[in-house]
Design an enzyme around this catalytic site. Sequence first.
Site, PDB file in Angstrom:
ATOM      1  N   GLY A  10       0.771  -1.121   0.072  1.00 13.68           N
ATOM      2  CA  GLY A  10      -0.010   0.062  -0.035  1.00 13.68           C
ATOM      3  C   GLY A  10       0.782   1.113   0.126  1.00 13.68           C
ATOM      4  N   GLN A  11       0.349   2.256   0.150  1.00 16.89           N
ATOM      5  CA  GLN A  11       1.047   3.635  -0.072  1.00 16.89           C
ATOM      6  C   GLN A  11       1.987   3.844   1.192  1.00 16.89           C
ATOM      7  OE1 GLN A  11      -1.183   7.093  -1.624  1.00 16.89           O
ATOM      8  NE2 GLN A  11      -2.830   5.999  -1.074  1.00 16.89           N
ATOM      9  N   LEU A  12       1.473   3.629   2.482  1.00 11.53           N
ATOM     10  CA  LEU A  12       2.423   3.641   3.597  1.00 11.53           C
ATOM     11  C   LEU A  12       3.411   2.568   3.874  1.00 11.53           C
ATOM     12  CD1 LEU A  12       2.921   4.909   6.278  1.00 11.53           C
ATOM     13  CD2 LEU A  12       0.935   3.815   7.340  1.00 11.53           C
ATOM     14  N   ALA A  61      -5.302  -1.864   5.285  1.00 13.59           N
ATOM     15  CA  ALA A  61      -6.711  -1.765   5.617  1.00 13.59           C
ATOM     16  C   ALA A  61      -7.517  -1.949   4.362  1.00 13.59           C
ATOM     17  CB  ALA A  61      -6.880  -0.366   6.324  1.00 13.59           C
ATOM     18  N   ASP A 103      -9.442  10.053   9.964  1.00 11.71           N
ATOM     19  CA  ASP A 103     -10.234  11.125  10.219  1.00 11.71           C
ATOM     20  C   ASP A 103     -11.623  10.712   9.887  1.00 11.71           C
ATOM     21  OD1 ASP A 103      -9.354  11.304   7.455  1.00 11.71           O
ATOM     22  OD2 ASP A 103     -10.652  12.752   7.139  1.00 11.71           O
ATOM     23  N   TYR A 126     -16.872   2.733   6.249  1.00 16.97           N
ATOM     24  CA  TYR A 126     -15.474   2.590   6.252  1.00 16.97           C
ATOM     25  C   TYR A 126     -15.004   3.315   7.668  1.00 16.97           C
ATOM     26  CZ  TYR A 126     -10.592   4.357   6.049  1.00 16.97           C
ATOM     27  OH  TYR A 126      -9.234   4.748   6.044  1.00 16.97           O
ATOM     28  N   LYS A 130     -13.100   1.454  10.940  1.00 21.88           N
ATOM     29  CA  LYS A 130     -12.095   1.802  11.762  1.00 21.88           C
ATOM     30  C   LYS A 130     -12.476   2.317  13.178  1.00 21.88           C
ATOM     31  CE  LYS A 130      -8.658   2.609   9.630  1.00 21.88           C
ATOM     32  NZ  LYS A 130      -7.414   1.718   9.351  1.00 21.88           N
ATOM     33  N   TRP A 151      -6.151  12.108   3.973  1.00 20.37           N
ATOM     34  CA  TRP A 151      -6.139  12.579   2.820  1.00 20.37           C
ATOM     35  C   TRP A 151      -4.644  11.946   2.448  1.00 20.37           C
ATOM     36  CZ3 TRP A 151      -7.926  18.214   1.766  1.00 20.37           C
ATOM     37  CH2 TRP A 151      -9.060  18.417   2.357  1.00 20.37           C
TER      38      TRP A 151
END
Length: 284
Positions: A10-12, A61, A103, A126, A130, A151
């Site tokens: 994933g991105q992270l 996630a 958020d 979602y 979470k 974001w």
Amino acid sequence: MKILVTGAFGQLGSEIRDQHQKYTADTFVFVDIQEMPLDDTQRVTEVLDEIRPDVIISAGAHTAVDKAESEPELVNRINHLAVAAMTDWAKENGKRLVHVSTDYVFQGNSSMPLKEDEPTDPINVYGLTKEKGEQAIIRSGADAVIIRTAWVYSSYGANFVKTMIRLMKERDSIGVIADQIGSPTYAKDLATAILTIVHGDKWKRGIYHFSNEGEISWYDFAVAIRELEGLDCEINGITTDQYPTAARRPKYSLLDKSKIKEQFGLSVPFWKDSLEEMLHKLNA
């Protein structure tokens, strides 16, 4: 120290992978859906028993927010039950957990930067799953740090920045929502923060907020992308009502970063500086 990172591609997870070689004394184990399917809690526990990490970084996630509305059971397994399995394992084995939340646990009707003790009240599937993941961690009493972010974008994966660049190159004009306020998060900055927390001597369990500094709308973000990329597409600000989606979005989700900066001594980059850095990497 052995560190397990979920959501490896994933991105992270990708940004953590880019940085992990700085920590030569550690063993990092990166797992994704093939090695550790988060929709299978039994397998989650089995993998943890096999690897026996000192720290779990829960970066994986189900983040397809609109799709989540039509598959709530699957999203709950990934965002809630898998997190509960990881936190129970951490508690039973005396290990640490860093969990990335969102958020979207908030209603989005505030007008002040959101602190960690603000009441949660999700407005979509979602966000609800979470929130349940967070609650499972808190109930367990595990030695865990929960980091809510917002974001997220990166040079890896699909995200708002890449979508905007593609659309601006394809079209003469686009509409972008101007009445949702927050601050973007460059996943590289979040990865740096997490690794600093894990390796520092200021660890303290609890909930923290992290995004880049500044306050903007999606429209402002798009305009900055256009400027930095030197594109000439016309961008029109539109309202949330003009762009209906399956899942509702918070109108205001600017996160207050005071707590994470004070506790861990972190410096948080300004959003436009991070955007510029990401675009430079993307274009390199």
